[in-house]
Scaffold this motif. Structure first.
Motif, PDB file in Angstrom:
ATOM      1  N   TYR A  65       0.837  -1.195   0.000  1.00 18.85           N
ATOM      2  CA  TYR A  65       0.000   0.000   0.000  1.00 18.85           C
ATOM      3  C   TYR A  65       0.877   1.253   0.000  1.00 18.85           C
ATOM      4  O   TYR A  65       1.903   1.315   0.671  1.00 18.85           O
ATOM      5  CB  TYR A  65      -0.928  -0.007   1.209  1.00 18.85           C
ATOM      6  N   THR A  67       2.389   2.325  -2.711  1.00 17.11           N
ATOM      7  CA  THR A  67       3.355   2.217  -3.803  1.00 17.11           C
ATOM      8  C   THR A  67       2.620   2.109  -5.136  1.00 17.11           C
ATOM      9  O   THR A  67       1.619   1.403  -5.238  1.00 17.11           O
ATOM     10  CB  THR A  67       4.260   0.982  -3.621  1.00 17.11           C
ATOM     11  N   VAL A  68       3.106   2.816  -6.148  1.00 14.83           N
ATOM     12  CA  VAL A  68       2.526   2.764  -7.494  1.00 14.83           C
ATOM     13  C   VAL A  68       3.404   1.867  -8.364  1.00 14.83           C
ATOM     14  O   VAL A  68       4.615   2.077  -8.474  1.00 14.83           O
ATOM     15  CB  VAL A  68       2.428   4.171  -8.113  1.00 14.83           C
ATOM     16  N   TYR A  69       2.781   0.868  -8.981  1.00 11.36           N
ATOM     17  CA  TYR A  69       3.498  -0.089  -9.826  1.00 11.36           C
ATOM     18  C   TYR A  69       3.094   0.101 -11.290  1.00 11.36           C
ATOM     19  O   TYR A  69       2.044   0.670 -11.603  1.00 11.36           O
ATOM     20  CB  TYR A  69       3.176  -1.530  -9.410  1.00 11.36           C
ATOM     21  N   HIS A  70       3.946  -0.425 -12.183  1.00 12.01           N
ATOM     22  CA  HIS A  70       3.642  -0.487 -13.616  1.00 12.01           C
ATOM     23  C   HIS A  70       4.121  -1.827 -14.156  1.00 12.01           C
ATOM     24  O   HIS A  70       5.076  -2.415 -13.627  1.00 12.01           O
ATOM     25  CB  HIS A  70       4.330   0.642 -14.387  1.00 12.01           C
ATOM     26  N   ARG A  87      -0.852   1.178 -17.414  1.00 12.38           N
ATOM     27  CA  ARG A  87      -1.308   2.225 -16.507  1.00 12.38           C
ATOM     28  C   ARG A  87      -0.846   1.892 -15.087  1.00 12.38           C
ATOM     29  O   ARG A  87      -0.366   0.794 -14.815  1.00 12.38           O
ATOM     30  CB  ARG A  87      -2.836   2.333 -16.554  1.00 12.38           C
ATOM     31  N   ALA A  88      -1.017   2.848 -14.184  1.00 10.60           N
ATOM     32  CA  ALA A  88      -0.600   2.642 -12.796  1.00 10.60           C
ATOM     33  C   ALA A  88      -1.371   1.493 -12.168  1.00 10.60           C
ATOM     34  O   ALA A  88      -2.580   1.335 -12.379  1.00 10.60           O
ATOM     35  CB  ALA A  88      -0.815   3.917 -11.991  1.00 10.60           C
ATOM     36  N   THR A  90      -2.073  -0.249  -8.397  1.00 13.01           N
ATOM     37  CA  THR A  90      -1.944  -0.051  -6.948  1.00 13.01           C
ATOM     38  C   THR A  90      -2.660  -1.177  -6.215  1.00 13.01           C
ATOM     39  O   THR A  90      -3.417  -1.955  -6.811  1.00 13.01           O
ATOM     40  CB  THR A  90      -2.545   1.298  -6.510  1.00 13.01           C
TER      41      THR A  90
END
Length: 265
Positions: A65, A67-70, A87-88, A90
């Motif tokens: 939680y 953190t933005v992943y790709h 896209r992002a 989460t």
């Protein structure tokens, strides 16, 4: 989505929609960036070219939680082909009565004294206080000065400090109301002392116009009053020297007496 689909384009940017037998050997790779916090979680997924698409299956990983992943898509063994990025991505949103701390892998139940809204941002309930917007310690107040919907340390007007238990300067009492003027307080003390001095003076004057026995009794009483007056002045002088100075300034010659020696016998 756990099942992303990826297509191909030619150099002109046109989608390649036909099924070419020569493309069936291609394999696309999806890599999670940044790497998932859990070592048990996969960070790479692959898909073959079928039906004009790369269809990935069960792309799931444990997201931390906050953190933005790709997902970065590339063609395996073909580094010259430009890849693409998703896209992002989460972590799944928490429930309304839950919250998370950045880095957590799962949501937490709301704390006593806190207001939660599915995010990491907590607010205080009425009657609770926290020292900053990071701590998870919500302390119950002993008064009604701790406000609701505050990220940290919100106090009612006039209150401050730990648990809103202190009054701001110039305020006092349980409700931290505005104090009266200091000048007015000193004036009251001066008036009372002068009034007491006036009472002594009146008693002494009356004693001069009475018979011997009454005069003796009044003068004895006046002497005791004068001793008490001087004691009060001594106590006041140690704490409020300015007040005593004002008493003598206001009283003037009222502190000067001439007692008949015969009257004290």
């Amino acid at each position: 989505a756990p099942h992303p689909h990826l297509g191909l384009q030619d150099l002109s940017g046109n989608d390649i929609q036909r099924q070419d037998p020569g493309l069936s050997v291609l394999m696309a790779q999806a890599t999670v960036h940044p790497k998932p916090a859990s070592k048990e979680s996969k960070d790479t997924f692959v898909a073959n070219y079928e039906g004009g698409l790369f269809a990935f299956q069960d792309v799931q990983f444990k997201a931390a939680y906050g953190t933005v992943y790709h997902l970065r898509f590339t063609l395996a063994a073909m580094p010259n082909v430009t890849g693409t990025t998703s896209r992002a991505v989460t972590a799944q949103q928490c429930k309304r009565d839950e919250f998370y701390v950045p880095g957590d892998l799962k949501c937490r139940k709301c704390l006593e004294g806190a207001i939660c809204n599915s995010s990491q941002h907590l607010l205080t309930q009425a009657g609770y206080w926290r020292i900053d917007n990071v701590t998870l310690n919500f302390l119950q107040c002993e008064n009604a000065a701790c406000l609701a919907n505050q990220s940290a340390g919100g106090c009612a007007i006039g209150h401050q400090g730990l648990l809103c238990s202190q009054c701001e300067e110039g305020r006092s009492g349980d409700s931290c109301t505005v104090c009266g003027s200091k000048g007015w307080g000193w004036t009251t003390i001066v008036v009372l002392l002068v009034a007491y001095l006036l009472l002594i003076s009146i008693t002494a004057v009356l004693a001069m116009h009475t018979d011997a026995n009454t005069r003796k009794a009044l003068l004895n009483m006046t002497g005791k009053q004068l001793v008490s007056y001087l004691q009060i002045l001594g106590i006041t002088q140690s704490s409020f020297p300015i007040v005593v100075a004002n008493v003598f300034q206001v009283g003037g010659s009222m502190t000067t007496f001439a007692f008949p020696v015969a009257g004290l016998q």
